[in-house]
Design an enzyme around this catalytic site. Structure first.
Site, PDB file in Angstrom:
ATOM      1  CB  THR A  66      -1.938   4.676   1.397  1.00  0.00           C
ATOM      2  OG1 THR A  66      -1.429   3.609   0.601  1.00  0.00           O
ATOM      3  CG2 THR A  66      -2.045   4.150   2.813  1.00  0.00           C
TER       4      THR A  66
ATOM      5  CE1 TYR B  14       2.223   4.827   4.339  1.00  0.00           C
ATOM      6  CE2 TYR B  14       1.792   3.218   2.605  1.00  0.00           C
ATOM      7  CZ  TYR B  14       1.838   4.522   3.050  1.00  0.00           C
ATOM      8  OH  TYR B  14       1.496   5.539   2.189  1.00  0.00           O
TER       9      TYR B  14
END
Ligand code: UDP
Length: 328
Positions: free
Chosen positions: A118, A142
């Site tokens: 990501t 995350y």
């Protein structure tokens, strides 16, 4: 001989679209999912194996049963707000589970691995266009958990010959144009579906998280990619590995950023309806702007994102919301 691909998180948003594109490309996607955030109804293009990534014995049995040629690893917790509040869950679920999966893949001799990473691994870079060489400094657990898995893949590559294609996604939106699969999270936290549900009267006003950012209209900027374009990149990544081209990182963005307000305006234009919006404070852990170049994916993989315009992403998401659903 059928070429099976083990797709973790194949019952989730991006995984389900990847299964559709894999099936169309002649592979048999085998979904491995615990159905905590995924949907059984989303598994439409190949066999389903319910299981936990942390369950090594179950993974070993699944590798033995299907003899997959590769793994596509989508399964993960992926919400910035939740990661700020409960970092332990992100380290345990994303990092430890991935370690178990990677060890199982190596033990089974399944050495081609496509991984969903990501842009949240980058952190804030003051409006520069991000690419594969931009230093990574995640702002939340995350992004940090995904970066740890990237590093893990490199180490297993050096030690055990694991070959990985790592895709760093920017924001993903839209849905299968046939509305066979689409985006459906419970709870929903992502901008485009929240916005469309608010427009459709399924929830209250959308809260804009922060309007005092140093951007053109004060709201955060993101680079949005159509989920079908993203899924196609995964099949190209698989072909890259099968051709023996070795481990590589690719950014998947469009190079164009949209502010939250611009996404809201686009949704107003596509749906031709009023958009209920309220202003709220910044969300902790949010980067100001995340926009990518995709020159490497275009040049080396031959990736051609054809659907990633904001109106098309919103129109496909809207069609899915009107015509498709998973039973809850
Ligand atoms: N956002 C917002 N209101 C919401 C959800 C998201 O203003 O209810 C903003 C969020 O702050 C970010 C952008 O929309 O700037 C995209 O957020 P999303 O959660 O969809 O994806 P992320 O960028 O976190 O992966």
């Amino acid at each position: 001989m059928a070429r099976h691909v083990l797709v973790t998180g194949g019952a989730g948003y991006i995984g389900a679209h990847a299964c559709k594109v894999l099936a169309r490309a002649g592979y048999v996607p085998v979904t491995y999912d615990n159905l905590i955030t995924g949907w059984r109804d989303a598994v439409k293009f190949g066999p389903f194996e319910q299981g936990e990534l942390a369950d090594r014995a179950r993974l070993d049995a699944v590798f033995a049963r299907w003899q997959p040629v590769a793994v596509m690893h989508f399964a993960a917790l992926s919400q910035v707000g939740e990661a700020m509040a409960e970092p332990g869950r992100y380290w345990r679920h994303n990092v430890l589970s991935s370690l178990t999966l990677i060890e199982a893949a190596v033990a089974a001799g399944c050495l081609d691995f496509v991984f969903s990473s990501t842009c949240a691994t980058y952190g804030d870079h003051d409006g520069v266009l991000l690419d594969e060489n931009t230093p990574q400094a995640p702002l939340n657990a995350y992004g940090a958990s995904k970066l740890a898995i990237e590093n893990m893949l490199r180490d297993f590559g050096a030690a055990h010959g694991l070959r990985s294609v790592i895709f760093r996604y920017f924001n993903v939106a839209g849905a299968d144009p046939d509305a066979e699969v689409g985006e459906f999270h419970r709870p929903e936290t992502h901008l485009v579906p929240l916005l469309l549900e608010a427009i459709d009267g399924r929830r209250g006003a959308l809260t804009v998280f922060g309007s005092d950012y140093p951007t053109r209209d004060g709201t955060c900027i993101r680079d949005y990619v159509h989920v079908m374009d993203l899924a196609e990149a995964h099949v190209l990544g698989l072909a890259w590995l099968e051709a023996g081209k070795g481990s590589r990182v690719f950014c998947l963005g469009t190079g164009t950023g949209f502010s939250v307000n611009e996404v809201i305006e686009a949704a107003r234009g596509v749906t031709n309806r009023a958009v209920p919006v309220t202003q709220g404070p910044r969300r902790q852990g949010d980067a100001v702007a995340l926009v990518s170049g995709s020159a490497r994916a275009v040049a080396e993989l031959g990736w051609r994102p054809t659907r990633s315009t904001m109106p098309e992403m919103i129109a496909d998401a809207w069609r899915w919301m009107q015509n498709g659903h998973y039973s809850q």
